[in-house]
Design a protein around this motif. Structure first.
Motif, PDB file in Angstrom:
ATOM      1  N   VAL A 120      26.333  -5.939  40.303  1.00 12.86           N
ATOM      2  CA  VAL A 120      26.257  -7.092  39.409  1.00 12.86           C
ATOM      3  C   VAL A 120      24.824  -7.615  39.430  1.00 12.86           C
ATOM      4  O   VAL A 120      24.262  -7.878  40.488  1.00 12.86           O
TER       5      VAL A 120
ATOM      6  N   SER B 150      24.794  -8.439  33.908  1.00 14.42           N
ATOM      7  CA  SER B 150      26.259  -8.572  33.978  1.00 14.42           C
ATOM      8  C   SER B 150      26.695 -10.023  34.124  1.00 14.42           C
ATOM      9  O   SER B 150      27.897 -10.320  34.148  1.00 14.42           O
TER      10      SER B 150
ATOM     11  N   SER C 127      28.923 -11.269  31.324  1.00  6.29           N
ATOM     12  CA  SER C 127      30.261 -10.683  31.422  1.00  6.29           C
ATOM     13  C   SER C 127      31.102 -11.429  32.451  1.00  6.29           C
ATOM     14  O   SER C 127      32.304 -11.671  32.242  1.00  6.29           O
ATOM     15  N   ILE C 128      30.480 -11.774  33.577  1.00  8.82           N
ATOM     16  CA  ILE C 128      31.176 -12.517  34.636  1.00  8.82           C
ATOM     17  C   ILE C 128      31.610 -13.884  34.131  1.00  8.82           C
ATOM     18  O   ILE C 128      32.757 -14.305  34.317  1.00  8.82           O
TER      19      ILE C 128
ATOM     20  N   ALA D 130      34.384 -13.580  31.211  1.00  3.18           N
ATOM     21  CA  ALA D 130      35.681 -13.125  31.735  1.00  3.18           C
ATOM     22  C   ALA D 130      36.374 -14.224  32.531  1.00  3.18           C
ATOM     23  O   ALA D 130      37.578 -14.463  32.371  1.00  3.18           O
ATOM     24  N   ASN D 131      35.606 -14.916  33.371  1.00  2.05           N
ATOM     25  CA  ASN D 131      36.209 -15.981  34.175  1.00  2.05           C
ATOM     26  C   ASN D 131      36.688 -17.142  33.318  1.00  2.05           C
ATOM     27  O   ASN D 131      37.811 -17.644  33.497  1.00  2.05           O
TER      28      ASN D 131
ATOM     29  N   TYR E  46      39.516  -9.754  35.721  1.00  2.00           N
ATOM     30  CA  TYR E  46      38.920  -8.505  36.195  1.00  2.00           C
ATOM     31  C   TYR E  46      39.003  -7.415  35.129  1.00  2.00           C
ATOM     32  O   TYR E  46      38.040  -6.664  34.906  1.00  2.00           O
TER      33      TYR E  46
ATOM     34  N   PHE F 297      36.440  -8.104  32.471  1.00  2.00           N
ATOM     35  CA  PHE F 297      35.100  -7.793  32.981  1.00  2.00           C
ATOM     36  C   PHE F 297      34.860  -6.287  32.969  1.00  2.00           C
ATOM     37  O   PHE F 297      33.781  -5.817  32.584  1.00  2.00           O
TER      38      PHE F 297
ATOM     39  N   GLN G 285      32.079  -4.054  31.254  1.00  2.00           N
ATOM     40  CA  GLN G 285      31.290  -3.158  32.098  1.00  2.00           C
ATOM     41  C   GLN G 285      31.247  -1.746  31.511  1.00  2.00           C
ATOM     42  O   GLN G 285      30.190  -1.111  31.445  1.00  2.00           O
TER      43      GLN G 285
ATOM     44  N   SER H 105      31.484 -13.417  40.588  1.00  2.00           N
ATOM     45  CA  SER H 105      31.848 -12.026  40.863  1.00  2.00           C
ATOM     46  C   SER H 105      32.858 -11.941  42.001  1.00  2.00           C
ATOM     47  O   SER H 105      33.777 -11.113  41.970  1.00  2.00           O
TER      48      SER H 105
ATOM     49  N   LEU I 132      36.191 -12.603  40.631  1.00  2.00           N
ATOM     50  CA  LEU I 132      36.732 -11.543  39.780  1.00  2.00           C
ATOM     51  C   LEU I 132      37.439 -10.451  40.570  1.00  2.00           C
ATOM     52  O   LEU I 132      38.504  -9.971  40.188  1.00  2.00           O
TER      53      LEU I 132
END
Length: 510
Positions: free
Chosen positions: A179, A183, A186-187, A190-191, A287, A290, A294, A364, A367
């Motif tokens: 990470v 990224s 993305s973290i 997603a969260n 997750y 994410f 990814q 992270s 996640l």
């Protein structure tokens, strides 16, 4: 996951060979991380040890996942022992040993010190590796990310190869995940889309961020002039899910010889309850979302010149250049956040470095909820203020409780060390071109940062060098005017009190 011991019989970068180092394991604490902490001056080898651990798992993952060579040959001689836990919390002891003939062997303990060699059974080997190895570095230490980048390049190449062969089989997820700043978005997304509110309160109580307001996703699958990435079924399915979740979308695709070829996609998302519900339906967990991001972001590697695509390939011994933002196959754009104090919507780039790092590090960890995850984090607190540093370990322990995970972190912060148990803290040193480490030898948990600074860095003074010089010169002076001048310029400290005592003494003598 719990690291038990590590031994190195050959030099690794600047790190010298060392006899077995134990990482204590206590049965009653098996569901709590209690991070292993490496501390020492810059260049003392802390990051080298993280790199060694990542490399051990890299060579096994590369061979058993990509089925390459099948000779198990590695570059170092080492022995690593660790535990993996099943669903009931029962441990299995595993040993990875390359000290015999330079080939890695994986053994599992069947009874006390009775080992079974499973090295030739790749299915068994896969089952006895950590679920994920997650890497992070706060600075420009690209050597830690090197092995992760190699696997990322392999993933992108497999997607491209599968497309040429019209093989729509899913590509196995990378076990090693790095990470970094790229990224971070993305973290965050997603969260904020899929984590329950009680988890997000950790962000709201420490950051100004109250929620995610809006974002875009751009996909441009042209990897060379007029040539487009032929995606696997899994990647096409992700695009279909983005389409279903989006507020508005633009999808440019053509069908050639019965095959759907995606060219360009633009997805806009206004984040509200309906948006979150759609993402929940399509991706279930943060997750999973994410990992969808990814898998698409790893395709950015295909935009590099061919000689740079294969990290560590012939003639390429360094990290590849970054793909320009607007040249990427996958990218986020125009992320908008709701913040408090003042209450308004701001662009994602408007938050501070510390807030970015908090999202990346803590986000992270939030996640990766699977059992048996190993985190290798290099200075995760660099941009944190003292308050955040002082509660980093507490947040990590609270977030990972009952997950049976492991974290190894490096730090320069006495605040972080003061929250780590002494048996988990290791002091690194440098002597010329040689570096090494050993247990710190004191109880660090709850220990004053003054003592930690003295023990690790040999610094007994808490005043910086320039002010220290002025104070020392003043204390040597007999000129009361000079003493008074320096005294008036200083903030509160014990040294300022010493100057006052000398001033008062001089006045009484006069």
């Amino acid at each position: 996951m719990k690291l038990l011991s590590l031994q190195l019989d050959t030099q690794f970068n600047s790190l010298q060979p060392f006899e077995v180092q134990q990482f204590p394991y206590f049965e009653e604490k098996k569901n709590i991380i209690e991070p292993i902490c490496f501390i020492g001056a810059n260049g003392s080898g802390k990051s080298n040890l993280l790199e060694l651990i990542s490399e051990i798992f890299f060579f096994i993952e590369k061979e058993v996942r990509f089925d390459q060579k099948r000779n198990r040959k590695v570059d170092r001689l080492y022995i690593l022992e660790y535990l993996l836990f099943d669903k009931l919390g029962n441990p299995t002891k595993i040993k990875i040993d390359s000290t015999g003939d330079g080939k890695w062997k994986m053994l599992i303990e069947k009874d006390e010190e009775i080992w079974e060699d499973i090295s030739e059974d790749y299915d068994q080997v896969k089952r006895h590796l950590p679920e994920k190895i997650v890497g992070y570095t706060s600075g420009l230490n690209e050597t830690l990310s090197y092995r992760f980048a190699q696997l990322n390049a392999e993933y992108a190449a497999l997607v491209r190869e599968a497309g040429f062969k019209k093989d729509e089989s899913d590509i196995i997820d990378n076990r090693l995940i790095f990470v970094d700043y790229d990224s971070n978005a993305s973290i965050l997304v997603a969260n904020y889309l899929l984590k329950p509110q009680e988890d997000l309160e950790l962000f709201e109580s420490n950051l100004r961020i109250k929620g995610l307001e809006y974002f875009k996703i751009f996909l441009d699958f042209e990897w060379s002039s007029g040539k487009y990435v032929a995606l696997t079924h899994e990647h096409k399915n992700i695009i279909e899910k983005f389409t279903a979740c989006s507020t508005t979308n633009y999808v440019d695709a053509v069908t050639k010889k019965g095959e759907l070829i995606y060219k360009t996609c633009i997805f806009e998302f206004v984040v509200n309850d309906a948006t979150k519900k759609a993402f929940k339906h399509n991706f279930q967990e943060a997750y999973d979302l994410f990992m969808a991001f990814q898998k698409l972001s790893l395709l950015n590697n295909l935009k590099l010149k061919k000689k740079y695509r294969y990290v560590g390939g012939k003639g390429v011994d360094q990290m590849p250049p970054k793909v320009g933002f607007e040249e990427r196959i996958f990218r986020f754009d125009d992320i908008q956040l709701r913040i408090a104090s003042p209450e308004k919507v701001i662009p994602y780039i408007g938050i501070s470095d510390g807030e970015h790092q908090f999202i990346e590090v803590i986000g992270s960890i939030m996640l990766f909820t699977q059992r048996n995850v190993l985190f290798l984090y290099d200075e995760p607190e660099t941009h944190f203020n003292p308050q955040w540093r002082s509660k980093l370990v507490s947040i990590i322990n609270d977030t990972t409780k009952d997950r049976f995970q492991e974290m190894v972190q490096t730090t320069h912060s006495p605040f972080v060390v003061s929250d780590c148990k002494g048996y988990n803290v290791f002091k690194f040193w440098r002597n010329g071109d040689k570096v090494g480490f050993s247990p710190i030898g004191i109880e660090t948990y709850g220990t004053s940062i003054v003592i930690i600074l003295k023990e690790v860095f040999g610094k007994s003074m808490l005043i910086s060098e320039l002010a220290r010089q002025d104070i020392d010169e003043a204390l040597q002076s007999e000129d009361i005017h000079q003493l008074q001048k320096v005294f008036d310029e200083l903030g509160e400290s014990r040294d300022r009190e010493l100057l006052l005592e000398k001033i008062n003494k001089k006045l009484s003598e006069e």
